[in-house]
Design a protein around this motif. Structure first.
Motif, PDB file in Angstrom:
ATOM      1  N   ALA A 137      37.852  37.643  44.914  1.00  0.00           N
ATOM      2  CA  ALA A 137      38.566  38.257  46.045  1.00  0.00           C
ATOM      3  C   ALA A 137      39.323  37.202  46.835  1.00  0.00           C
ATOM      4  N   ASP A 138      38.706  36.053  47.054  1.00  0.00           N
ATOM      5  CA  ASP A 138      39.379  34.957  47.775  1.00  0.00           C
ATOM      6  C   ASP A 138      40.608  34.465  47.012  1.00  0.00           C
ATOM      7  N   ALA A 139      40.455  34.247  45.718  1.00  0.00           N
ATOM      8  CA  ALA A 139      41.575  33.766  44.901  1.00  0.00           C
ATOM      9  C   ALA A 139      42.691  34.806  44.850  1.00  0.00           C
ATOM     10  N   PHE A 140      42.311  36.072  44.722  1.00  0.00           N
ATOM     11  CA  PHE A 140      43.314  37.133  44.643  1.00  0.00           C
ATOM     12  C   PHE A 140      44.132  37.184  45.933  1.00  0.00           C
ATOM     13  N   GLN A 141      43.459  37.056  47.063  1.00  0.00           N
ATOM     14  CA  GLN A 141      44.154  37.113  48.355  1.00  0.00           C
ATOM     15  C   GLN A 141      44.984  35.868  48.627  1.00  0.00           C
ATOM     16  N   SER A 142      44.486  34.700  48.201  1.00  0.00           N
ATOM     17  CA  SER A 142      45.162  33.459  48.572  1.00  0.00           C
ATOM     18  C   SER A 142      46.296  33.053  47.634  1.00  0.00           C
ATOM     19  N   TRP A 143      46.174  33.302  46.325  1.00  0.00           N
ATOM     20  CA  TRP A 143      47.241  32.862  45.417  1.00  0.00           C
ATOM     21  C   TRP A 143      47.384  33.725  44.168  1.00  0.00           C
ATOM     22  N   LEU A 144      46.285  34.185  43.619  1.00  0.00           N
ATOM     23  CA  LEU A 144      46.324  34.819  42.310  1.00  0.00           C
ATOM     24  C   LEU A 144      47.110  36.126  42.313  1.00  0.00           C
ATOM     25  N   GLY A 145      46.957  36.913  43.366  1.00  0.00           N
ATOM     26  CA  GLY A 145      47.665  38.189  43.434  1.00  0.00           C
ATOM     27  C   GLY A 145      49.177  38.037  43.470  1.00  0.00           C
ATOM     28  N   ALA A 146      49.661  36.924  44.023  1.00  0.00           N
ATOM     29  CA  ALA A 146      51.101  36.666  44.076  1.00  0.00           C
ATOM     30  C   ALA A 146      51.589  35.900  42.848  1.00  0.00           C
ATOM     31  N   GLU A 147      50.687  35.264  42.139  1.00  0.00           N
ATOM     32  CA  GLU A 147      51.025  34.400  41.003  1.00  0.00           C
ATOM     33  C   GLU A 147      51.348  35.172  39.737  1.00  0.00           C
ATOM     34  N   ALA A 148      50.708  36.314  39.565  1.00  0.00           N
ATOM     35  CA  ALA A 148      50.751  36.999  38.275  1.00  0.00           C
ATOM     36  C   ALA A 148      51.198  38.450  38.448  1.00  0.00           C
ATOM     37  N   HIS A 149      51.443  39.063  37.327  1.00  0.00           N
ATOM     38  CA  HIS A 149      51.734  40.493  37.284  1.00  0.00           C
ATOM     39  C   HIS A 149      50.388  41.220  37.404  1.00  0.00           C
ATOM     40  N   VAL A 150      50.200  41.967  38.478  1.00  0.00           N
ATOM     41  CA  VAL A 150      48.916  42.614  38.749  1.00  0.00           C
ATOM     42  C   VAL A 150      48.909  44.025  38.157  1.00  0.00           C
TER      43      VAL A 150
END
Length: 180
Positions: free
Chosen positions: A139-152
């Motif tokens: 959840a932390d990674a998704f909110q901080s960088w991962l959600g914006a980094e990749a095609h979700v």
């Protein structure tokens, strides 16, 4: 090219990868966890860690192994692998880029309630404390960088086949990425 399926443990990456492989011609699954298992086999020669991704050789070996597989087979590698530490992702993606290997980076996402339910109901692994322990870091990674980094791709309401279809459709629609 590489189709990287990221997301937390228990979201369905391995299941989706096998299905994606059937939908993308000339593709094969490469599970980078096998590289980590190989490193664990030489332990105790390596420093103690709770996650083989913390060993720097894992990251470079994943890049080198993927490159060599693609050099040998061509086509597409479908790689189901959780990477939640942004510098680790940068190291891997920059390494692949240095070999001109295009990457489609996907995050298979589900809300926390759905993830808890899936982990608790897993008929193969059972209710895994390992997987449960990664819900908060994910959840932390998704909110901080991962959600914006990749095609979700939100899998909360999707079957594995539907998630795989969305990945394959996106790959076909996006074409070959020119940059990571």
């Amino acid at each position: 090219m590489i189709v990287w399926l990221n997301g937390t443990h228990g979201v369905g990456k391995t299941t989706a990868a096998a299905l994606v492989q059937r939908l993308i011609p000339d593709s094969r699954v490469f599970d980078a966890e096998k590289v980590g298992e190989t490193l664990m086999d030489i332990s105790p020669g390596l420093p103690h860690t709770d996650n083989f991704q913390h060993w720097p050789p894992w990251r470079s070996l994943v890049v080198d192994t993927a490159r060599r597989i693609l050099d040998y087979t061509g086509g597409t590698l479908v790689m189901p692998m959780t990477v939640l530490v942004e510098p680790y992702w940068r190291e891997i993606s920059e390494g692949l880029d240095s070999y001109d290997i295009p990457v489609h980076h996907f995050v298979l996402h589900a809300d926390q309630r759905t993830l808890m339910r899936r982990i608790q109901a897993d008929s193969v692994m059972g209710p895994s404390s390992f997987r449960l322990n990664y819900l908060s870091p994910y959840a932390d990674a998704f909110q901080s960088w991962l959600g914006a980094e990749a095609h979700v791709i939100d899998t909360s309401e999707l079957t594995p086949a539907q998630a795989a279809s969305e990945v394959a459709t996106a790959v076909k629609t996006l074409g070959t990425p020119t940059q990571l």
